[in-house]
Design a protein around this motif. Sequence first.
Motif, short mmCIF file in Angstrom:
data_model
loop_
_atom_site.label_atom_id
_atom_site.label_comp_id
_atom_site.label_asym_id
_atom_site.label_seq_id
_atom_site.Cartn_x
_atom_site.Cartn_y
_atom_site.Cartn_z
N MET A 1 0.83 -1.19 0.00
CA MET A 1 0.00 0.00 0.00
C MET A 1 0.88 1.25 0.00
N LYS A 2 0.49 2.22 -0.79
CA LYS A 2 1.21 3.49 -0.85
C LYS A 2 1.00 4.26 0.44
N HIS A 3 1.97 5.13 0.74
CA HIS A 3 1.80 6.04 1.86
C HIS A 3 0.63 6.96 1.52
N TRP A 4 -0.17 7.30 2.49
CA TRP A 4 -1.39 8.07 2.22
C TRP A 4 -1.11 9.43 1.59
N ILE A 5 0.03 10.04 1.88
CA ILE A 5 0.31 11.36 1.28
C ILE A 5 0.48 11.23 -0.24
N GLU A 6 0.99 10.08 -0.69
CA GLU A 6 1.11 9.85 -2.14
C GLU A 6 -0.27 9.79 -2.79
N LEU A 7 -1.22 9.18 -2.10
CA LEU A 7 -2.58 9.10 -2.63
C LEU A 7 -3.20 10.49 -2.76
N ILE A 8 -2.93 11.33 -1.77
CA ILE A 8 -3.46 12.69 -1.81
C ILE A 8 -2.76 13.50 -2.90
N TYR A 9 -1.44 13.35 -2.98
CA TYR A 9 -0.68 14.13 -3.96
C TYR A 9 -1.07 13.79 -5.40
N LYS A 10 -1.55 12.59 -5.60
CA LYS A 10 -1.99 12.17 -6.93
C LYS A 10 -3.04 13.14 -7.50
N HIS A 11 -3.75 13.82 -6.62
CA HIS A 11 -4.83 14.74 -7.03
C HIS A 11 -4.40 16.20 -6.88
N HIS A 12 -3.09 16.44 -6.91
CA HIS A 12 -2.55 17.79 -6.66
C HIS A 12 -3.22 18.85 -7.53
N LYS A 13 -3.34 18.59 -8.81
CA LYS A 13 -3.96 19.58 -9.72
C LYS A 13 -5.39 19.90 -9.28
N GLU A 14 -6.11 18.91 -8.86
CA GLU A 14 -7.49 19.12 -8.39
C GLU A 14 -7.50 20.04 -7.17
N TRP A 15 -6.55 19.84 -6.25
CA TRP A 15 -6.51 20.68 -5.04
C TRP A 15 -6.16 22.12 -5.42
N ILE A 16 -5.25 22.28 -6.37
CA ILE A 16 -4.88 23.61 -6.86
C ILE A 16 -6.11 24.27 -7.49
N ASP A 17 -6.85 23.52 -8.29
CA ASP A 17 -8.05 24.05 -8.93
C ASP A 17 -9.08 24.50 -7.90
N ILE A 18 -9.22 23.76 -6.82
CA ILE A 18 -10.17 24.13 -5.76
C ILE A 18 -9.74 25.45 -5.12
N ILE A 30 -1.57 27.42 -0.46
CA ILE A 30 -2.68 26.86 0.30
C ILE A 30 -2.62 25.34 0.28
N VAL A 31 -2.36 24.77 -0.87
CA VAL A 31 -2.29 23.31 -0.97
C VAL A 31 -1.10 22.77 -0.19
N GLN A 32 0.02 23.47 -0.25
CA GLN A 32 1.18 23.05 0.53
C GLN A 32 0.86 23.07 2.02
N GLU A 33 0.15 24.10 2.45
CA GLU A 33 -0.26 24.18 3.87
C GLU A 33 -1.21 23.04 4.22
N ALA A 34 -2.08 22.68 3.28
CA ALA A 34 -3.00 21.56 3.51
C ALA A 34 -2.22 20.26 3.72
N TYR A 35 -1.21 20.02 2.89
CA TYR A 35 -0.38 18.83 3.05
C TYR A 35 0.29 18.84 4.42
#
Length: 87
Positions: A1-18, A30-35
Amino acid sequence: MKHWIELIYKHHKEWIDIATALGSKNPEDIVQEAYYRLLKYGDPNKFIRKDKVHRGYMFFVIRNIYNDEYKSQRKCRKMKTQQHSNN
C-alpha cells in the motif's frame, strides 16, 4: 500500500483548482499548507478509505486554509488603512 500522502498528492492539480476557484492568489501555498496540516494533525482514517481520497474532506481543509488567509489579508489591509488615516 502506498503512503497516504502519495494518494493525496496524486490529485494535486485538483486541489490547486479548488484553491483557485475559491479565489486564492496563492493556490500552491494553500495546498502546501494543507499537506503540512494533514501530515502534522491529520488522521488518515478520516480522509483515506480503501486507498481512495475523501475529496470532501480535502475540500474542507483547503477551504478553511483559504478562509484563514483571506481573514488575515483583510485584517492587514484594515490595519494599514487605519495607520494611514491616523497619519
